[in-house]
Every structure is written in structure tokens, then in C-alpha cells.
Scaffold this active site. Structure first.
Site, PDB file in Angstrom:
ATOM      1  N   THR A   1       0.864  -1.235   0.072  1.00 41.47           N
ATOM      2  CA  THR A   1       0.063   0.067   0.085  1.00 41.47           C
ATOM      3  C   THR A   1       0.707   1.287  -0.157  1.00 41.47           C
ATOM      4  O   THR A   1       2.041   1.232   0.652  1.00 41.47           O
ATOM      5  CB  THR A   1      -0.926   0.201   1.246  1.00 41.47           C
ATOM      6  OG1 THR A   1      -1.471   1.220   1.471  1.00 41.47           O
ATOM      7  CG2 THR A   1      -0.202  -0.276   2.517  1.00 41.47           C
ATOM      8  N   ASP A   2       0.456   2.411  -0.442  1.00 41.56           N
ATOM      9  CA  ASP A   2       1.016   3.528  -0.359  1.00 41.56           C
ATOM     10  C   ASP A   2       0.989   4.286   1.047  1.00 41.56           C
ATOM     11  O   ASP A   2       1.602   5.131   1.493  1.00 41.56           O
ATOM     12  CB  ASP A   2       0.327   4.705  -1.450  1.00 41.56           C
ATOM     13  CG  ASP A   2      -1.103   5.071  -1.002  1.00 41.56           C
ATOM     14  OD1 ASP A   2      -1.678   4.386  -0.152  1.00 41.56           O
ATOM     15  OD2 ASP A   2      -1.778   5.739  -1.565  1.00 41.56           O
ATOM     16  N   GLU A   3       0.077   3.664   1.730  1.00 41.22           N
ATOM     17  CA  GLU A   3       0.284   4.234   3.371  1.00 41.22           C
ATOM     18  C   GLU A   3       1.464   3.810   4.038  1.00 41.22           C
ATOM     19  O   GLU A   3       1.674   4.476   5.080  1.00 41.22           O
ATOM     20  CB  GLU A   3      -0.970   3.452   4.091  1.00 41.22           C
ATOM     21  CG  GLU A   3      -2.228   3.824   3.581  1.00 41.22           C
ATOM     22  CD  GLU A   3      -3.442   3.558   4.258  1.00 41.22           C
ATOM     23  OE1 GLU A   3      -3.385   3.384   5.701  1.00 41.22           O
ATOM     24  OE2 GLU A   3      -4.609   3.483   4.094  1.00 41.22           O
TER      25      GLU A   3
ATOM     26  N   LYS B   1       2.129  -3.177   7.360  1.00 38.71           N
ATOM     27  CA  LYS B   1       2.402  -3.347   5.743  1.00 38.71           C
ATOM     28  C   LYS B   1       3.918  -2.759   5.648  1.00 38.71           C
ATOM     29  O   LYS B   1       4.493  -3.677   4.880  1.00 38.71           O
ATOM     30  CB  LYS B   1       1.351  -2.724   5.036  1.00 38.71           C
ATOM     31  CG  LYS B   1       0.006  -2.931   4.972  1.00 38.71           C
ATOM     32  CD  LYS B   1      -0.281  -4.405   4.434  1.00 38.71           C
ATOM     33  CE  LYS B   1      -0.213  -4.491   2.980  1.00 38.71           C
ATOM     34  NZ  LYS B   1      -0.340  -5.946   2.475  1.00 38.71           N
TER      35      LYS B   1
ATOM     36  N   TYR C   1      -1.969  -0.329  10.965  1.00 42.19           N
ATOM     37  CA  TYR C   1      -2.189  -1.156   9.738  1.00 42.19           C
ATOM     38  C   TYR C   1      -0.924  -0.753   8.970  1.00 42.19           C
ATOM     39  O   TYR C   1      -0.349  -1.770   8.217  1.00 42.19           O
ATOM     40  CB  TYR C   1      -3.565  -0.552   8.917  1.00 42.19           C
ATOM     41  CG  TYR C   1      -3.435  -1.121   7.343  1.00 42.19           C
ATOM     42  CD1 TYR C   1      -3.721  -2.275   6.945  1.00 42.19           C
ATOM     43  CD2 TYR C   1      -3.316   0.085   6.485  1.00 42.19           C
ATOM     44  CE1 TYR C   1      -3.551  -2.613   5.508  1.00 42.19           C
ATOM     45  CE2 TYR C   1      -3.313  -0.140   5.173  1.00 42.19           C
ATOM     46  CZ  TYR C   1      -3.499  -1.722   4.682  1.00 42.19           C
ATOM     47  OH  TYR C   1      -3.428  -1.997   3.418  1.00 42.19           O
TER      48      TYR C   1
HETATM   49  P1  NAD Z   1      -9.891  -7.570   1.944  1.00 47.60           P
HETATM   50  O1  NAD Z   1     -10.104  -7.149   3.391  1.00 47.60           O
HETATM   51  O2  NAD Z   1     -11.102  -7.125   1.151  1.00 47.60           O
HETATM   52  O3  NAD Z   1      -9.361  -8.953   1.819  1.00 47.60           O
HETATM   53  C1  NAD Z   1      -8.346  -9.505   2.535  1.00 47.60           C
HETATM   54  C2  NAD Z   1      -8.468 -11.120   2.251  1.00 47.60           C
HETATM   55  O4  NAD Z   1      -7.425 -11.682   2.876  1.00 47.60           O
HETATM   56  C3  NAD Z   1      -9.597 -11.812   2.665  1.00 47.60           C
HETATM   57  O5  NAD Z   1     -10.361 -12.651   1.881  1.00 47.60           O
HETATM   58  C4  NAD Z   1      -9.579 -12.258   3.981  1.00 47.60           C
HETATM   59  O6  NAD Z   1     -10.413 -13.578   4.194  1.00 47.60           O
HETATM   60  C5  NAD Z   1      -8.102 -12.883   3.677  1.00 47.60           C
HETATM   61  N1  NAD Z   1      -7.349 -13.229   5.073  1.00 47.60           N
HETATM   62  C6  NAD Z   1      -7.230 -12.111   6.131  1.00 47.60           C
HETATM   63  N2  NAD Z   1      -6.478 -12.470   7.092  1.00 47.60           N
HETATM   64  C7  NAD Z   1      -6.025 -13.918   6.599  1.00 47.60           C
HETATM   65  C8  NAD Z   1      -5.018 -14.906   7.009  1.00 47.60           C
HETATM   66  N3  NAD Z   1      -4.617 -14.860   8.284  1.00 47.60           N
HETATM   67  N4  NAD Z   1      -4.832 -15.855   6.289  1.00 47.60           N
HETATM   68  C9  NAD Z   1      -5.356 -16.125   4.987  1.00 47.60           C
HETATM   69  N5  NAD Z   1      -6.356 -15.129   4.602  1.00 47.60           N
HETATM   70  C10 NAD Z   1      -6.422 -14.247   5.392  1.00 47.60           C
HETATM   71  O7  NAD Z   1      -8.620  -6.696   1.569  1.00 47.60           O
HETATM   72  P2  NAD Z   1      -8.292  -5.949  -0.014  1.00 47.60           P
HETATM   73  O8  NAD Z   1      -8.634  -4.549   0.003  1.00 47.60           O
HETATM   74  O9  NAD Z   1      -8.603  -6.893  -1.039  1.00 47.60           O
HETATM   75  O10 NAD Z   1      -6.692  -5.667   0.174  1.00 47.60           O
HETATM   76  C11 NAD Z   1      -5.885  -6.944  -0.398  1.00 47.60           C
HETATM   77  C12 NAD Z   1      -4.347  -6.575  -0.270  1.00 47.60           C
HETATM   78  O11 NAD Z   1      -4.084  -5.095  -1.086  1.00 47.60           O
HETATM   79  C13 NAD Z   1      -4.018  -6.072   1.368  1.00 47.60           C
HETATM   80  O12 NAD Z   1      -2.671  -6.721   1.425  1.00 47.60           O
HETATM   81  C14 NAD Z   1      -3.853  -4.821   1.339  1.00 47.60           C
HETATM   82  O13 NAD Z   1      -2.889  -4.281   2.090  1.00 47.60           O
HETATM   83  C15 NAD Z   1      -3.609  -4.324  -0.240  1.00 47.60           C
HETATM   84  N6  NAD Z   1      -3.995  -3.041  -0.546  1.00 47.60           N
HETATM   85  C16 NAD Z   1      -5.457  -2.743  -0.521  1.00 47.60           C
HETATM   86  C17 NAD Z   1      -5.632  -1.473  -1.222  1.00 47.60           C
HETATM   87  C18 NAD Z   1      -7.250  -1.026  -1.163  1.00 47.60           C
HETATM   88  O14 NAD Z   1      -7.591   0.204  -1.432  1.00 47.60           O
HETATM   89  N7  NAD Z   1      -8.021  -1.991  -0.769  1.00 47.60           N
HETATM   90  C19 NAD Z   1      -4.901  -0.559  -1.685  1.00 47.60           C
HETATM   91  C20 NAD Z   1      -3.399  -0.859  -1.749  1.00 47.60           C
HETATM   92  C21 NAD Z   1      -3.045  -2.210  -1.371  1.00 47.60           C
HETATM   93  O1  DAU Z   2      -4.243   3.860   0.268  1.00 51.57           O
HETATM   94  C1  DAU Z   2      -4.285   2.397   0.302  1.00 51.57           C
HETATM   95  C2  DAU Z   2      -5.340   2.062   1.471  1.00 51.57           C
HETATM   96  O2  DAU Z   2      -6.732   2.405   1.090  1.00 51.57           O
HETATM   97  C3  DAU Z   2      -5.203   0.490   1.490  1.00 51.57           C
HETATM   98  O3  DAU Z   2      -3.861   0.111   1.881  1.00 51.57           O
HETATM   99  C4  DAU Z   2      -6.091   0.232   2.606  1.00 51.57           C
HETATM  100  O4  DAU Z   2      -6.309  -1.433   2.714  1.00 51.57           O
HETATM  101  C5  DAU Z   2      -7.399   0.680   2.271  1.00 51.57           C
HETATM  102  O5  DAU Z   2      -8.454   0.167   3.478  1.00 51.57           O
HETATM  103  C6  DAU Z   2      -7.676   2.049   1.917  1.00 51.57           C
HETATM  104  O6  DAU Z   2      -7.394   2.798   3.359  1.00 51.57           O
HETATM  105  P1  DAU Z   2      -8.298   4.032   3.645  1.00 51.57           P
HETATM  106  O7  DAU Z   2      -8.131   4.355   5.021  1.00 51.57           O
HETATM  107  O8  DAU Z   2      -7.649   5.071   2.951  1.00 51.57           O
HETATM  108  O9  DAU Z   2      -9.629   3.698   3.179  1.00 51.57           O
HETATM  109  P2  DAU Z   2     -11.089   3.776   3.849  1.00 51.57           P
HETATM  110  O10 DAU Z   2     -12.072   3.597   3.041  1.00 51.57           O
HETATM  111  O11 DAU Z   2     -11.199   3.177   5.145  1.00 51.57           O
HETATM  112  O12 DAU Z   2     -11.222   5.558   4.022  1.00 51.57           O
HETATM  113  C7  DAU Z   2     -10.957   6.459   2.941  1.00 51.57           C
HETATM  114  C8  DAU Z   2     -11.010   7.815   3.593  1.00 51.57           C
HETATM  115  O13 DAU Z   2     -12.423   8.056   3.800  1.00 51.57           O
HETATM  116  C9  DAU Z   2     -10.120   7.946   4.626  1.00 51.57           C
HETATM  117  O14 DAU Z   2      -9.465   9.116   4.471  1.00 51.57           O
HETATM  118  C10 DAU Z   2     -11.074   8.164   5.928  1.00 51.57           C
HETATM  119  C11 DAU Z   2     -12.437   8.395   5.348  1.00 51.57           C
HETATM  120  N1  DAU Z   2     -13.627   7.746   5.751  1.00 51.57           N
HETATM  121  C12 DAU Z   2     -13.710   6.435   6.095  1.00 51.57           C
HETATM  122  C13 DAU Z   2     -14.824   5.728   6.297  1.00 51.57           C
HETATM  123  C14 DAU Z   2     -14.758   4.165   6.094  1.00 51.57           C
HETATM  124  C15 DAU Z   2     -14.733   8.544   6.207  1.00 51.57           C
HETATM  125  O15 DAU Z   2     -14.612   9.711   6.101  1.00 51.57           O
HETATM  126  N2  DAU Z   2     -16.058   7.784   6.743  1.00 51.57           N
HETATM  127  C16 DAU Z   2     -15.830   6.619   6.852  1.00 51.57           C
HETATM  128  O16 DAU Z   2     -17.064   6.079   7.300  1.00 51.57           O
END
Ligand code: NAD
Ligand code: DAU
Length: 359
Positions: A138-140, A167, A163
Site C-alpha cells: 500500500t501507499d500508506e 504493511k 495497519y
Molecule cells: P480485503 O480485506 O478485502 O481482503 C483480505 C482477504 O485476506 C480476505 O479474503 C481475508 O479472508 C483474507 N485473509 C485475512 N487474514 C488472513 C489470514 N490470516 N490468512 C489467510 N487469509 C486471510 O483486502 P483488500 O482490500 O482486497 O486488500 C488486499 C491487499 O491489497 C492487502 O494486502 C492490502 O494491504 C492491499 N492493498 C489494498 C488497497 C485497497 O484500497 N483496498 C490498496 C493498496 C493495497
Molecule cells: O491507500 C491505500 C489504502 O486504502 C489501503 O492500503 C487500505 O487497505 C484501504 O482500506 C484504504 O485505506 P483508507 O483508510 O484510505 O480507506 P477507507 O475506505 O477506510 O477510507 C478512505 C477515506 O475516507 C479516509 O480518509 C477515511 C475516510 N472515511 C472512511 C470511512 C470508512 C470517512 O470519512 N468515513 C468513513 O466512514
């Protein structure tokens, strides 16, 4: 120079029942020339839903297997590696939600750090038969930007939430296994994804469903935090490109070139839900549901990615804009009510409401 077109026979995808992992597996079968087998290794936590891949299982069942197991379980990983002659891993499995990491950081350490370490050890033990470990990050990990500038592959790490710290730690372990043991690895660090099959705790699906149902739309603080939004299909294409074409030990940043404040995102979603569903009973627009709530602890102000290395090396480009992608995504959530009901009927049950109230 980047290498070209690696082939894998038996690919272990961890977290393939989650949001990005399920889109990635569908992308592999439908949009690439991948001819091997996918082993979806997933613990099926609250965020994992095997039904997100029912269509893939029906159409490609001879090349798709779900293994219900945990990356915290070293023996289970070793067994899967042996049973399916795994020669590559694409690692998505993680605890992914920042708000949850603030409440329960230990789960993030166990899965994101220890789980990644277990996978790296298993890959190392597989020896010469193993050809690539791709880590989805992630970019975080880079922390928070002020009003200007972008994250790139050379930005120093500065994670703030449990989180992002977990990562960052997993990224460091992946690099350490490359540098120390010569394990073949690649890493991608991506910005915020949106699209189908995202669990409705994240901003965009939560806002779509609450708006549809006339519930409050909880915006943290003033809503001026900025995120760089990328459609999940574009992320999946980038991951496969890096996995098959990038040099071992390399890292790529992936982003949408689509920065928006949270309040702008929520207002766009309100307008789309009004367009597709009509206004609220009584005629008020859905923007009237916006409720400013207490800010997230340690809330990063701005993320933005410079993805020019990925563009330059491989010609990768985003194919969705926020305009087209948000519209398509709102329609998907309004039309796929069976999927929405199924993920909400499980452990989730608006869990976050019980932790923070007023959401
Ligand atoms: P998600 O929460 O939707 O899915 C996570 C998956 O991992 C689920 O299917 C869950 O059952 C599985 N999992 C969790 N713990 C586990 C364990 N201990 N063993 C096996 N499986 C397990 O997550 P996502 O949004 O699809 O993110 C996937 C990856 O991409 C993560 O590594 C996250 O850090 C990264 N990422 C997400 C975003 C985003 O915007 N969602 C952006 C950048 C990077
Ligand atoms: O940047 C990549 C990341 O993006 C991934 O690594 C994470 O797995 C993914 O969850 C996401 O993180 P964020 O914290 O940015 O996503 P989230 O959807 O939780 O929140 C997006 C923005 O919106 C953040 O600034 C918090 C805000 N927010 C979120 C929720 C759930 C609100 O204002 N209200 C809300 O109810």
C-alpha cells in the site's frame, strides 16, 4: 531492463476471496494469457467471501481451487505448497482496514507481519522450483503528504497507523528475503482501490449502501483528507504486469492520478445514487445525509502516487476515470443486492458502528 513474460504453472493467490484478490483471479482467467492453475489460499475472515468467485469456479473449475486455510499456520502453507507444486505466490491476504487496526492492532501484526514471514519462509524452502513472490502493498507505508508532492519508489517509509506499520514491516521482510537469501521477489505499493466486491466497511461501498438506504453518511472530520482513487481492474492489470515482467527485487508504485477529497467523493456518490434511485422520500437530495463525525485517530491528510516508473517501463495506464469508474461501481452495488446481503449477513453486521458509534 525489465524481463519479459514470465510463465507460472501453479500460482498461490493468498487472500483471493477478498476484494482485490477476487478481482485479480477473475482478471487472470478473463484478461490474461495465464494458462496455469490458481490456488486461492484464504482464511475466509469477515472480509473473505468465496461466492465472489462463483462465476470463476463455474467456468474455470478445472484450473481453480480454494484452500480454506490461514497464513498464520506455517504447516498449512507448507502443505499447500507441496500438494499443488506451487511455483509462484501473489500475496494479498491481510487485515486491510485502518479503523480496525486502531481498535485491534494485534490481528494486524499476526496476519500482516507474521503471516507474510511464514509465506516467505515457505517460498524459500521450496527451493529452485519456486520462481516468484509478489507482495501486494500500500501507499500508506509512506505516511502522509502535505498539499504538494507525490509518493514514489524512492520515498522513505513513515507509516502512522498500526495497519500501515504492519504493511511496512511486511515490505521490509520481503526485501530482506530478496537481499539475504536471493528469493525472487517483487512489490507493488498502490493507492486506494474501488470497484465491485469491496467489503462495505470501506468509504465508497459504505456510502453507496447508506445513501441507498437513507442512512447517515459519516464523514470523518471536515472531509478534506485526499485519497488517490484507482479502479481495482487497473490495479490487477498492474500487479500482473509487475509479476510477469519486472526484475527481481524491484518495487513499483501504482496510482490512479485521481486525487479527490473525501467530501467530494461522498457528494459524487450521493449525486449518482439520486440519479439511479431518485431523491429520498420527501424529495431531499442524498447530500442531506452527510454527517460529520469525529476524525480517525492519526488520520493521514493526503496520499498521491507518482506511477511514472510503471508507465515508462511497461506502458501501463489507467483505463478508468473517477467519473466512469464511480458510475459503474454505484450501479454494481445497486444491482448486486444478493452479494451485498450475503456479506452483510455474516460477522460484519456493521461492526464498526459498535466500535465508534454514530456511523
Ligand atoms: P480485503 O480485506 O478485502 O481482503 C483480505 C482477504 O485476506 C480476505 O479474503 C481475508 O479472508 C483474507 N485473509 C485475512 N487474514 C488472513 C489470514 N490470516 N490468512 C489467510 N487469509 C486471510 O483486502 P483488500 O482490500 O482486497 O486488500 C488486499 C491487499 O491489497 C492487502 O494486502 C492490502 O494491504 C492491499 N492493498 C489494498 C488497497 C485497497 O484500497 N483496498 C490498496 C493498496 C493495497
Ligand atoms: O491507500 C491505500 C489504502 O486504502 C489501503 O492500503 C487500505 O487497505 C484501504 O482500506 C484504504 O485505506 P483508507 O483508510 O484510505 O480507506 P477507507 O475506505 O477506510 O477510507 C478512505 C477515506 O475516507 C479516509 O480518509 C477515511 C475516510 N472515511 C472512511 C470511512 C470508512 C470517512 O470519512 N468515513 C468513513 O466512514
Amino acid at each position: 531492463m525489465p524481463m519479459k513474460n514470465r510463465k507460472f504453472s501453479n500460482l498461490l493467490v493468498t487472500g483471493g476471496a477478498g476484494f482485490i484478490g477476487s478481482n485479480f483471479i477473475r482478471h487472470l482467467f478473463e484478461k490474461t494469457d495465464f494458462g496455469g492453475r490458481v490456488v486461492n489460499y484464504d482464511a475466509l475472515t469477515y472480509a473473505g467471501n468465496p461466492h465472489s468467485l462463483d462465476d470463476v469456479a463455474a467456468r474455470f473449475g478445472d484450473r481453480y481451487v480454494l484452500v480454506h486455510a490461514d497464513i498464520r499456520d506455517r504447516d498449512a502453507i507448507r502443505k499447500a505448497m507441496r500438494d499443488f507444486s506451487i511455483d509462484a505466490i501473489c500475496h494479498f491476504a491481510a487485515e486491510s482496514h485502518v479503523d480496525r487496526s486502531i481498535v485491534s492492532p494485534g490481528d494486524f501484526v499476526e496476519t500482516n507481519i507474521v503471516g507474510t514471514f511464514n509465506l516467505l519462509q515457505a517460498a524459500r524452502e521450496a527451493g529452485d522450483a519456486f520462481s516468484r513472490f509478489h507482495h501486494v502493498s500500500t501507499d500508506e507505508v509512506f505516511g502522509s503528504l502535505g498539499p504538494d508532492g507525490f509518493f514514489s519508489e524512492t520515498t522513505p517509509y513513515s507509516p502512522h497507523s498500526p495497519y500501515s506499520a504492519s504493511k511496512a514491516s511486511s515490505d521490509h521482510l520481503v526485501r530482506a528475503f530478496h537481499d539475504t537469501y536471493g528469493l525472487d521477489t517483487t512489490i507493488s505499493n498502490c493507492s486506494n482501490n474501488y470497484g465491485p466486491y469491496q467489503f462495505p466497511e470501506k468509504l465508497i461501498p459504505l456510502m453507496i449502501l447508506n445513501a441507498r438506504e437513507g442512512k447517515p453518511l459519516p464523514v470523518y472530520g471536515a472531509g478534506l483528507n485526499v485519497r488517490d482513487w484507482l479502479h481495482v481492474e487497473d490495479h490487477c492489470a498492474a500487479i500482473w504486469t509487475v509479476m510477469t515482467q519486472a526484475e527481481s527485487g524491484s518495487t513499483y508504485c501504482v496510482g490512479g492520478r485521481s486525487e479527490l477529497t473525501n467530501i467530494d467523493v461522498v457528494k459524487r456518490i450521493c449525486a449518482l445514487v439520486d440519479r439511479f434511485c431518485g431523491p429520498l422520500p420527501g424529495g431531499a437530495p442524498r447530500e442531506s445525509l452527510i454527517t460529520h463525525v469525529a476524525d480517525r485517530l492519526g488520520h493521514d491528510l493526503r496520499y498521491a502516487i507518482d506511477c511514472s516508473k510503471l508507465e515508462r517501463d511497461f506502458g501501463w495506464r489507467q483505463t478508468h476515470t473517477a467519473d466512469s469508474g464511480f458510475e459503474e461501481t454505484v450501479k454494481w452495488y445497486l444491482e448486486n443486492t444478493a452479494w451485498v446481503d450475503s456479506v452483510r449477513s455474516g460477522e460484519y453486521r456493521r461492526w464498526i458502528e459498535t466500535q465508534y458509534g454514530n456511523r
